[in-house]
Write a protein that holds these residues in place. Structure first.
Motif, PDB file in Angstrom:
ATOM      1  N   SER A  13       2.504  13.396 -13.349  1.00 52.87           N
ATOM      2  CA  SER A  13       1.814  12.198 -12.847  1.00 52.87           C
ATOM      3  C   SER A  13       2.321  11.811 -11.474  1.00 52.87           C
ATOM      4  O   SER A  13       1.531  11.481 -10.581  1.00 52.87           O
ATOM      5  N   ILE A  17       0.050  11.470  -8.156  1.00 51.88           N
ATOM      6  CA  ILE A  17      -0.005  10.184  -7.456  1.00 51.88           C
ATOM      7  C   ILE A  17       0.465  10.349  -6.016  1.00 51.88           C
ATOM      8  O   ILE A  17      -0.163   9.851  -5.081  1.00 51.88           O
ATOM      9  N   PRO A  23      -3.293   4.597  -4.768  1.00 54.52           N
ATOM     10  CA  PRO A  23      -3.087   4.334  -6.194  1.00 54.52           C
ATOM     11  C   PRO A  23      -4.044   5.138  -7.076  1.00 54.52           C
ATOM     12  O   PRO A  23      -5.198   5.342  -6.730  1.00 54.52           O
ATOM     13  N   LYS A  24      -3.505   5.599  -8.191  1.00 52.40           N
ATOM     14  CA  LYS A  24      -4.305   6.336  -9.179  1.00 52.40           C
ATOM     15  C   LYS A  24      -4.265   5.555 -10.490  1.00 52.40           C
ATOM     16  O   LYS A  24      -3.198   5.112 -10.909  1.00 52.40           O
ATOM     17  N   LEU A  29      -5.858   9.747 -14.218  1.00 53.74           N
ATOM     18  CA  LEU A  29      -4.718  10.640 -14.431  1.00 53.74           C
ATOM     19  C   LEU A  29      -4.759  11.300 -15.806  1.00 53.74           C
ATOM     20  O   LEU A  29      -4.488  12.498 -15.934  1.00 53.74           O
ATOM     21  N   LEU A  53       7.456   3.581  -9.409  1.00 54.33           N
ATOM     22  CA  LEU A  53       6.043   3.336  -9.091  1.00 54.33           C
ATOM     23  C   LEU A  53       5.819   1.846  -8.853  1.00 54.33           C
ATOM     24  O   LEU A  53       6.606   1.016  -9.302  1.00 54.33           O
ATOM     25  N   ALA A  64       1.043   3.595  -7.640  1.00 51.69           N
ATOM     26  CA  ALA A  64       1.384   4.293  -6.397  1.00 51.69           C
ATOM     27  C   ALA A  64       2.895   4.483  -6.348  1.00 51.69           C
ATOM     28  O   ALA A  64       3.646   3.733  -6.992  1.00 51.69           O
TER      29      ALA A  64
END
Length: 134
Positions: A13, A17, A23-24, A29, A53, A64
C-alpha cells in the motif's frame, strides 16, 4: 512470526500511495491489491496513527505519505501493521517470555537474543526506498 499479510499489505500500500503522489482511498487500494477493504482500512489507520501516513476525509479523501520513502523504516512499518515488534522466536526479545521453569537456564537464549538484535537493527536501517529500488 516475522512478517504476516498485514506487513506485506502495508508495504504494498505504501508503495502504491507513494508512486501516485496523491491521496489514495481504501476502496481503490483494496481493488488494486485484491484484498479485503476492511482489513486494509485497519492497516492504513494504524500507519496513520504512527505518522507514516496522513488521512484525508471527504470525497477527495484517502491516505498520503507523511514521510519520504527514505525516511520510512521497514521496522516502523512492521510495528504499525502488526501492532508489535517482530520476533523471530517468542523468547528472543526477553528471557521473561520463556516458560518460568526454563527462564534462567535456557542455554540458547543468548543466541536468540543476539539474532533478534541483528534483525531489529537491519529492519531499522532498511527503508522503503531500499526495497523499492531493488
Amino acid at each position: 512470526m516475522l512478517l504476516t499479510r498485514a506487513s506485506e499489505y502495508a508495504l504494498l500500500s505504501l508503495a502504491l500511495i507513494g508512486e501516485s503522489g496523491e491521496p489514495k482511498d481504501v476502496d481503490t487500494l483494496s481493488k488494486q491489491l485484491d484484498i479485503s477493504k476492511s482489513f486494509l482500512a485497519k492497516i492504513l489507520q494504524n500507519l496513520a496513527k504512527r505518522g507514516i501516513l496522513i488521512s484525508y476525509k471527504g470525497a477527495k479523501g484517502g491516505f498520503a505519505l507523511n514521510k519520504r520513502f527514505d525516511e520510512i523504516s521497514i521496522m516502523e512499518v512492521i510495528e504499525a501493521a502488526e501492532g508489535k515488534s517482530p520476533s523471530v522466536f517468542e523468547c528472543s526479545p526477553a528471557r521473561e517470555c520463556c516458560p518460568s521453569d526454563r527462564a534462567g537456564s535456557c542455554i540458547i537464549w543468548p543466541f536468540l537474543n543476539r539474532l533478534q538484535n541483528k534483525i531489529d537493527g537491519f529492519l531499522e536501517n532498511l527503508t522503503l526506498k531500499d526495497i523499492l529500488d531493488t
